[in-house]
Design a protein around this motif. Structure first.
Motif, PDB file in Angstrom:
ATOM      1  N   LEU A 219     -19.593 -36.476  44.039  1.00  0.00           N
ATOM      2  CA  LEU A 219     -19.116 -37.353  45.101  1.00  0.00           C
ATOM      3  C   LEU A 219     -18.823 -38.743  44.563  1.00  0.00           C
ATOM      4  O   LEU A 219     -17.958 -39.449  45.044  1.00  0.00           O
ATOM      5  N   THR A 220     -19.593 -39.141  43.534  1.00  0.00           N
ATOM      6  CA  THR A 220     -19.400 -40.430  42.876  1.00  0.00           C
ATOM      7  C   THR A 220     -19.475 -40.218  41.372  1.00  0.00           C
ATOM      8  O   THR A 220     -20.373 -39.532  40.889  1.00  0.00           O
ATOM      9  N   GLY A 221     -18.543 -40.792  40.637  1.00  0.00           N
ATOM     10  CA  GLY A 221     -18.586 -40.691  39.187  1.00  0.00           C
ATOM     11  C   GLY A 221     -18.051 -39.370  38.676  1.00  0.00           C
ATOM     12  O   GLY A 221     -17.259 -38.690  39.330  1.00  0.00           O
ATOM     13  N   GLU A 222     -18.515 -38.987  37.480  1.00  0.00           N
ATOM     14  CA  GLU A 222     -18.042 -37.780  36.821  1.00  0.00           C
ATOM     15  C   GLU A 222     -19.210 -36.855  36.513  1.00  0.00           C
ATOM     16  O   GLU A 222     -20.359 -37.282  36.440  1.00  0.00           O
ATOM     17  N   CYS A 223     -18.906 -35.581  36.295  1.00  0.00           N
ATOM     18  CA  CYS A 223     -19.930 -34.595  35.997  1.00  0.00           C
ATOM     19  C   CYS A 223     -20.050 -34.403  34.493  1.00  0.00           C
ATOM     20  O   CYS A 223     -19.077 -34.018  33.841  1.00  0.00           O
ATOM     21  N   GLU A 224     -21.229 -34.706  33.937  1.00  0.00           N
ATOM     22  CA  GLU A 224     -21.503 -34.428  32.528  1.00  0.00           C
ATOM     23  C   GLU A 224     -22.083 -33.023  32.447  1.00  0.00           C
ATOM     24  O   GLU A 224     -23.215 -32.774  32.844  1.00  0.00           O
ATOM     25  N   SER A 225     -21.282 -32.104  31.947  1.00  0.00           N
ATOM     26  CA  SER A 225     -21.728 -30.708  31.874  1.00  0.00           C
ATOM     27  C   SER A 225     -21.412 -30.087  30.523  1.00  0.00           C
ATOM     28  O   SER A 225     -21.494 -28.870  30.365  1.00  0.00           O
TER      29      SER A 225
ATOM     30  N   CYS B  84     -24.238 -43.271  30.866  1.00  0.00           N
ATOM     31  CA  CYS B  84     -24.900 -43.917  31.996  1.00  0.00           C
ATOM     32  C   CYS B  84     -25.899 -42.946  32.638  1.00  0.00           C
ATOM     33  O   CYS B  84     -25.533 -41.836  33.015  1.00  0.00           O
ATOM     34  N   PHE B  85     -27.159 -43.371  32.756  1.00  0.00           N
ATOM     35  CA  PHE B  85     -28.210 -42.564  33.367  1.00  0.00           C
ATOM     36  C   PHE B  85     -28.725 -43.261  34.625  1.00  0.00           C
ATOM     37  O   PHE B  85     -28.853 -44.498  34.658  1.00  0.00           O
ATOM     38  N   LYS B  86     -29.076 -42.476  35.613  1.00  0.00           N
ATOM     39  CA  LYS B  86     -29.591 -43.016  36.876  1.00  0.00           C
ATOM     40  C   LYS B  86     -30.891 -43.775  36.637  1.00  0.00           C
ATOM     41  O   LYS B  86     -31.796 -43.294  35.949  1.00  0.00           O
ATOM     42  N   THR B  87     -31.018 -44.957  37.223  1.00  0.00           N
ATOM     43  CA  THR B  87     -32.258 -45.722  37.129  1.00  0.00           C
ATOM     44  C   THR B  87     -33.305 -45.145  38.078  1.00  0.00           C
ATOM     45  O   THR B  87     -32.982 -44.538  39.109  1.00  0.00           O
ATOM     46  N   CYS B  88     -34.579 -45.333  37.729  1.00  0.00           N
ATOM     47  CA  CYS B  88     -35.675 -44.766  38.510  1.00  0.00           C
ATOM     48  C   CYS B  88     -36.929 -45.611  38.318  1.00  0.00           C
ATOM     49  O   CYS B  88     -36.977 -46.493  37.453  1.00  0.00           O
ATOM     50  N   GLU B  89     -37.940 -45.345  39.102  1.00  0.00           N
ATOM     51  CA  GLU B  89     -39.216 -46.055  39.021  1.00  0.00           C
ATOM     52  C   GLU B  89     -40.218 -45.146  38.305  1.00  0.00           C
ATOM     53  O   GLU B  89     -40.675 -44.154  38.863  1.00  0.00           O
TER      54      GLU B  89
ATOM     55  N   GLY C 274     -16.980 -45.070  26.036  1.00  0.00           N
ATOM     56  CA  GLY C 274     -18.365 -44.929  26.464  1.00  0.00           C
ATOM     57  C   GLY C 274     -18.905 -46.222  27.028  1.00  0.00           C
ATOM     58  O   GLY C 274     -18.349 -47.305  26.800  1.00  0.00           O
ATOM     59  N   CYS C 275     -19.983 -46.152  27.801  1.00  0.00           N
ATOM     60  CA  CYS C 275     -20.581 -47.368  28.356  1.00  0.00           C
ATOM     61  C   CYS C 275     -21.160 -48.220  27.228  1.00  0.00           C
ATOM     62  O   CYS C 275     -21.428 -47.742  26.125  1.00  0.00           O
ATOM     63  N   ASP C 276     -21.362 -49.499  27.498  1.00  0.00           N
ATOM     64  CA  ASP C 276     -21.849 -50.455  26.503  1.00  0.00           C
ATOM     65  C   ASP C 276     -23.339 -50.715  26.730  1.00  0.00           C
ATOM     66  O   ASP C 276     -23.721 -51.313  27.736  1.00  0.00           O
ATOM     67  N   PRO C 277     -24.206 -50.285  25.804  1.00  0.00           N
ATOM     68  CA  PRO C 277     -25.648 -50.495  25.985  1.00  0.00           C
ATOM     69  C   PRO C 277     -26.046 -51.961  26.058  1.00  0.00           C
ATOM     70  O   PRO C 277     -27.126 -52.280  26.557  1.00  0.00           O
ATOM     71  N   ASN C 278     -25.190 -52.857  25.580  1.00  0.00           N
ATOM     72  CA  ASN C 278     -25.503 -54.286  25.602  1.00  0.00           C
ATOM     73  C   ASN C 278     -24.992 -54.991  26.856  1.00  0.00           C
ATOM     74  O   ASN C 278     -25.177 -56.196  27.008  1.00  0.00           O
TER      75      ASN C 278
ATOM     76  N   PRO D 183     -19.737 -40.595  31.624  1.00  0.00           N
ATOM     77  CA  PRO D 183     -20.376 -39.499  30.903  1.00  0.00           C
ATOM     78  C   PRO D 183     -20.490 -39.770  29.406  1.00  0.00           C
ATOM     79  O   PRO D 183     -20.072 -40.822  28.917  1.00  0.00           O
ATOM     80  N   LEU D 184     -21.051 -38.812  28.692  1.00  0.00           N
ATOM     81  CA  LEU D 184     -21.277 -38.930  27.262  1.00  0.00           C
ATOM     82  C   LEU D 184     -19.971 -39.212  26.534  1.00  0.00           C
ATOM     83  O   LEU D 184     -18.988 -38.493  26.682  1.00  0.00           O
ATOM     84  N   ASN D 185     -19.986 -40.288  25.713  1.00  0.00           N
ATOM     85  CA  ASN D 185     -18.775 -40.655  24.985  1.00  0.00           C
ATOM     86  C   ASN D 185     -19.158 -41.621  23.875  1.00  0.00           C
ATOM     87  O   ASN D 185     -20.298 -42.108  23.821  1.00  0.00           O
TER      88      ASN D 185
END
Length: 459
Positions: free
Chosen positions: A44-50, A127-132, A97-101, A89-91
């Motif tokens: 529904l949001t974003g892309e599927c990393e499969s 990009c990974f979902k944030t959590c507690e 790919g996303c920028d870790p900085n 997704p993974l890249n």
């Protein structure tokens, strides 16, 4: 450096337990990130990393030495067995790919993790979902995920005790880790079963082991199981920390406090991590034993915690750069891809650094960070012809080479008062790998791309 905060040295985790039951209503907002997906139904949001799925560990082509069920036992593992909805997704970091900085790289619901290089040497990120993080419950959207204690994102979790216990060791004793293959590389390093009581927590999907007696941050190690539970061995082979070093991420999570004398620090790694305490400016007492900070092990210096006054336990033990030269050589060009041996200092604090937004010749500049830390003499520590400068909006100080003109500096460096760039020098002009105007450069050079708001380069 990629430092996983849980699991074993193998870096192999996963499970096929499946997504959590559907609540009956479509997820909204951040609840859409990290959920299961497939190429057919997408996200529904974003892309599927499969692209990643189940894979075997061990077997006849890569046997697991010491496995209780036999060396040729196969352990099943998986990355994202049910897919993963992600903003990016993974890249490769340099190819979309996303920028870790960049904290904004993944939006409000996720964070970018550096996953290290692949077989081609290019750095992967996602990009990974944030959590507690929690020690008692799974706070991620899928039943097989682990809310990482250190980074606070939902990653793949362990699926069996065997996954936690298997690692690849230096079984051929050559000081390197080179994967074994019965056909392609029969002289490589084998997978090994670590019989240290590893278990996979079926609630949190996190690897656990009994804490050995005396295990705490800073002790030498080769394996994670030699450290406190949820600890990580930053070993000498992979990370070049002398003798290995036990630390632990997520020490701010209730129940995951540091064992023994360990100190929970956020400054040095960015995430809360247990490190060994020490006193800044206190070297080993004997002149012939100038190889470590007094409170640290051989090869380790004492880095200021950024808050405490002078005295006991105002610093943390990290690898130092010790040699026979005790006078700092601030401003010397160095190789940032090396170990910084070219950079000298008292207290083993010499470092080879480059500067954000400014590229210097040779890649780096010898300096000392935190030269103004309590317990150090900021007037002398930087050596002749250098000063201890401050960084605006920060407690950080660093040694910088002074100059009258750019001719006093290494080729490619300008000579100027860097206050507009955020380095406060009390009006002194210093050598820096950047410029704002032509007058900062050597005669015959111009400041390319420089302005009062943008660093240029002397060319």
């Amino acid at each position: 450096i990629v430092l996983d905060d849980a699991g074993t040295d193998s870096g192999m985790t996963g499970t096929d337990s499946g997504p959590r039951p559907d609540s009956g209503s479509p997820p909204t907002g951040c609840d859409r990130v990290g959920i299961a997906c497939s190429p057919d139904r997408g996200c529904l949001t974003g892309e599927c990393e499969s692209r990643l799925g189940e894979y075997p560990i061990g077997g006849p082509s890569d046997p697991i030495q010491g496995h209780p069920d036999g060396d040729e036992t196969v352990v099943n593992a998986a990355y994202f067995p049910n897919g993963y909805c992600t903003p990016n997704p993974l890249n490769y970091v340099n190819s979309g790919g996303c920028d870790p900085n960049d904290e904004t790289s993944c939006g409000d619901c996720a964070a970018c993790l550096n996953l290290g290089p692949d077989s081609t040497g290019q750095t992967l990120s996602m990009c990974f979902k944030t959590c507690e993080p929690s020690l008692t419950e799974n706070t991620c959207p899928q039943d097989d995920q682990d809310c990482s204690l250190g980074s606070g994102v939902c990653i793949w979790g362990c699926g069996s005790d065997d996954e936690c216990a298997v690692y690849r060791g230096d079984t051929n004793g050559d000081g390197e880790i080179d994967p074994y293959d019965a056909t392609e590389n029969p002289g490589g390093d084998h997978l090994v079963y670590d019989d240290a009581g590893w278990t996979c927590n079926t609630t949190t999907n996190r690897c656990e082991h009994p804490t050995p007696d005396g295990a705490e941050a800073g002790i030498p190690c080769e394996l994670d199981s030699q450290c406190e539970n949820y600890g990580r061995c930053i070993d000498e082979i992979n990370y070049e920390w002398p003798g290995g070093y036990c630390l632990k991420f997520g020490c701010n999570v209730p129940g995951n406090e540091c064992e023994g004398d360990g100190v929970c620090d956020t400054r040095l790694f960015g995430d809360p991590v247990c490190l060994s305490p020490c006193e800044v400016g206190a070297t080993a007492t004997a002149d012939d034993d100038y190889s470590h900070a007094r409170d640290c092990r051989e090869g380790y210096s004492c880095s200021w915690d950024g808050a405490s006054d002078a005295g006991a336990d105002n610093g943390l033990c990290i690898p130092g750069n010790y040699n026979d030269v005790r006078t700092a050589n601030t401003g010397t060009t160095c190789n940032t891809s090396g170990d910084g041996e070219e950079c000298h200092s008292p207290f083993g604090m010499g470092q080879c650094r480059d500067w954000d937004g400014a590229e210097g010749p040779g890649g780096g500049y010898c300096t000392i960070f935190d030269c103004g830390a309590p317990g150090l003499d900021s007037d002398t520590i930087c050596g002749d012809g250098a000063i201890c400068a401050g960084v605006s909006m920060s407690v950080t100080t660093l040694c910088m080479q002074t100059c009258d003109t750019a001719a006093d500096c290494t080729d490619g460096y300008g000579c100027w008062d860097t206050t507009p760039a955020g380095i406060t020098t009390g009006g002194e002009t210093i050598c820096f790998a950047g410029c704002l105007e032509d007058s900062h450069c050597r005669s015959g050079e111009t400041c390319v791309g420089g302005s009062m708001t943008t660093l240029g380069q002397c060319e």
